[in-house]
Each structure stands twice: as C-alpha cells, then as structure tokens.
Enzyme design. Structure first.
Site, PDB file in Angstrom:
ATOM      1  N   ARG A   1       5.963  27.808 -47.745  1.00 51.13           N
ATOM      2  CA  ARG A   1       4.544  27.928 -47.383  1.00 51.13           C
ATOM      3  C   ARG A   1       3.910  26.555 -47.119  1.00 51.13           C
ATOM      4  O   ARG A   1       3.235  26.341 -46.117  1.00 51.13           O
ATOM      5  CB  ARG A   1       3.788  28.648 -48.502  1.00 51.13           C
ATOM      6  CG  ARG A   1       2.381  29.055 -48.114  1.00 51.13           C
ATOM      7  CD  ARG A   1       1.713  29.856 -49.229  1.00 51.13           C
ATOM      8  NE  ARG A   1       2.441  31.066 -49.549  1.00 51.13           N
ATOM      9  CZ  ARG A   1       2.378  32.201 -48.846  1.00 51.13           C
ATOM     10  NH1 ARG A   1       1.600  32.268 -47.792  1.00 51.13           N
ATOM     11  NH2 ARG A   1       3.077  33.253 -49.197  1.00 51.13           N
TER      12      ARG A   1
ATOM     13  N   HIS B   1     -13.719  38.827 -43.180  1.00 54.68           N
ATOM     14  CA  HIS B   1     -13.054  39.845 -43.994  1.00 54.68           C
ATOM     15  C   HIS B   1     -13.777  41.169 -43.806  1.00 54.68           C
ATOM     16  O   HIS B   1     -15.015  41.211 -43.836  1.00 54.68           O
ATOM     17  CB  HIS B   1     -13.074  39.419 -45.468  1.00 54.68           C
ATOM     18  CG  HIS B   1     -12.354  40.373 -46.359  1.00 54.68           C
ATOM     19  ND1 HIS B   1     -10.980  40.441 -46.410  1.00 54.68           N
ATOM     20  CD2 HIS B   1     -12.811  41.320 -47.209  1.00 54.68           C
ATOM     21  CE1 HIS B   1     -10.624  41.384 -47.263  1.00 54.68           C
ATOM     22  NE2 HIS B   1     -11.718  41.930 -47.763  1.00 54.68           N
TER      23      HIS B   1
ATOM     24  N   ALA C   1     -19.131  45.021 -35.536  1.00 57.51           N
ATOM     25  CA  ALA C   1     -20.015  44.137 -36.317  1.00 57.51           C
ATOM     26  C   ALA C   1     -19.354  42.777 -36.532  1.00 57.51           C
ATOM     27  O   ALA C   1     -20.011  41.724 -36.471  1.00 57.51           O
ATOM     28  CB  ALA C   1     -20.346  44.792 -37.649  1.00 57.51           C
TER      29      ALA C   1
END
Ligand code: GAR
Length: 316
Positions: A66, A110, A174
């Site tokens: 990572r 999110h 949205a």
C-alpha cells in the site's frame, strides 16, 4: 488569479470525476483538473478524462505494498504540480504517509450523511434503518475512514419503494452538484485574503504577549507595547501580492531565500534587509513552516526576559 490544480483519483465509472471536469470548464471555476489517476487501468472513467484532454495515469495496485503504491501516486501527482486531491469513487484505503503528505488537501465524496454509514453498502443500510432521508457528504480526508471535517452535505429523501439502486441513482445526482461546489469553495479559500489573514492571526496571537494593530493600513503583530514581528500585506501599493513580512538575520539570509525560491520570497519595499516577504497567495502554503517563521521573528524582537521564558517553555 491562477487556478488551483486538482488531481482526481478514481477506481471505476468516474461520474463524479466527470462532474468535476465539466464544472471546471466554466471560466470562473477556481480550480482546474490537471490529472485523473486510477488504481485500475480498466477504470471506464479514464477514457472520458482522456477524451477531455486531461492527462491520465493508471497503475494497478495489485502486488504492490500500500505505501509503495501510494508513494508512486504521490510522485505522479507531483509531476503535474497537484495542489489538491479529489477522491471520486476511489475505492482504496490510503496509507498514513499519503494522507500526511497531502494533509488538508485531500477531499472525498461519500454517499451517506456522515457520520452515518461509513464504509460500504450505505444505501442498503439507510433503507434498512427506516431513515426518511440519506444523502451525500464531502469531507476532508484524515487517517480514519470516511472521517474528517465535513465541508458540505446534501440530504436526499428516501421514497417508500426505493431500492438501494434507485436511491443510489438519486443521491448520485446530488453528489455531482455538491462535489464541484464544495471543491470550488475549498480550493479558493486559500487564495482569499480574509482567510489567509485569519490563519496568520491565529498563529501570531498564539505567541506570548502578542497583539495586533494596524500600521500603514497593514494588520501587524507585535509584542504588547513592543516591536512588531510580522506584517500582513495585501496588494500593498498595488503590488498584487498577499504575503507576510517577518524578521530575518539580514541581507545574506534575504538573498539566500530569494535565490532559493524567487516566486515565494521577496525583498519588501521600505522594510530594508532585516525583513523578508513570504507570499501566501501561491496556493501551497506550508502552515507549520509559516508558524515557524512567525516564531523565529517573534524571538528576534522579543525582550531577552520574555524570550528566555519562551525558549525554556519550548523545551517541554
Ligand atoms: C459514488 O457514489 C461515490 O460517492 C462512492 O462511489 C461512487 C462512485 O461513483 N464513493 C464511496 O463509496 C467512497 N466511500 P463514480 O465513479 O461514478 O463517481
């Protein structure tokens, strides 16, 4: 004024990325998209970005650690002089070093009204909980997943016959509106004199016995009834700069700084060799570094007694 340079990170479809790209086409949009990067070379969004003439970078994270993968991303982001990173459906956990390298400069969207429903399956969870509304959130990315200061939210009503898919579709509408608006606000904030002055004020007034006055139309910071250690200047005598002026040791240090970074440092008119101007309007301020400049400048003018107390307190 130069536009803020934004890189968008995606993993798939990239509809939020597209919304950011299209919003950036407005001449008054304060940011431009300088790179679209993906951790999946097959991410459909890459084709769209390429067609829009935006540089793209794709590298599979598979088989890479990572931190190594994120270091590679950071290197790519730096090549195009990225100032802000917008995560748009980037389905990778970020390494702590990546978050730290881009601290306060990574935004994420999110699909829930955070702090509700962090992680995956947000729509299923909102419907299962019987919520009357869900929505989307844009927030600053910190080390915690889907955490960090919330910059904007749009609530979206849940209909009685909504499935996760139908709700996701409406929330996506949205998202597309929210993200570009919040990104525009966030990236232009660092170029606004009022916001910049507030940053300087908070740091300068945190120093012992510091106060704020005005001199020659400039907000300035000094020790109460003592000397000044910093001036905030905005377009002074029409020079077009927003900057702070702080004390330095003299001509040599001044020349060295200007030679090292002539865009950032300059010799302030009327102040002489003992001061340096540091531009705040370049969009890449290192606030810890600026706090340090203020501290050094304070030390340079503080009376010995006050300075000694500060130096001792500093060691703890
Ligand atoms: C969007 O709904 C975004 O909010 C979500 O993934 C979708 C990506 O769509 N992100 C997350 O769930 C992050 N935790 P897109 O690729 O079309 O923008």
């Amino acid at each position: 004024m130069a536009k803020a340079r934004v890189a968008v990170l995606i993993s798939g479809r990239g509809s939020n990325m597209a919304a950011l790209v299209y919003a950036a086409k407005h001449p008054k949009c304060p940011y431009e998209v300088v790179l679209v990067a993906a951790n999946d070379p097959d991410a459909p969004g890459l084709k769209l970005a390429h067609a829009e003439g935006i540089p793209v970078f794709a590298q599979s994270h598979k088989g890479m650690k990572r931190a190594d993968f994120d270091a590679l991303m950071t290197a790519q982001l730096k090549v195009v002089r990225t100032e802000y990173v917008a995560l748009a459906g980037y389905m990778r956990l970020l390494s702590p070093s990546f978050v730290n390298d881009w601290r306060d400069r990574i935004l994420n969207i999110h699909p829930s009204l955070l702090p509700k429903y962090k992680g995956l399956d947000t729509h299923e969870r909102a419907i299962a909980a019987g919520d009357s509304a869900s929505g989307c959130t844009v927030h600053v990315v910190t080390a915690e997943l889907d955490d960090g200061p919330i910059l904007g939210q749009t609530p979206v009503a849940i209909l009685p016959d909504d499935t996760a898919e139908t709700l996701a579709d409406r929330i996506l509408i949205a998202e597309h509106q929210l993200y570009s608006r919040v990104l525009a606000e966030y990236t232009s904030r660092e170029r606004q004199p009022d916001w910049l002055l507030e940053q300087i004020r908070t740091r300068a007034l945190a120093l012992p016995e510091a106060d704020e006055t005005v001199s020659h139309g400039m907000p300035c910071f000094g020790i109460i009834k003592g000397k000044k250690f910093a001036y905030f200047t905005h377009d002074h005598h029409g020079d077009g700069k927003t900057a702070i002026l702080v004390k330095i040791s003299g001509l040599d240090e001044q020349a060295m700084l200007i030679e090292a970074d002539a865009d950032r440092y300059y010799r302030p008119a009327y102040f002489g060799d003992g001061w340096i101007g540091i531009r705040l309007d370049l969009g890449d301020n290192d606030w810890a570094g600026i706090a340090d400049w203020l501290r050094k400048s304070w030390i340079a003018i503080a009376p010995p007694k006050l300075r000694q107390g500060f130096a001792i307190a500093d060691e703890f």
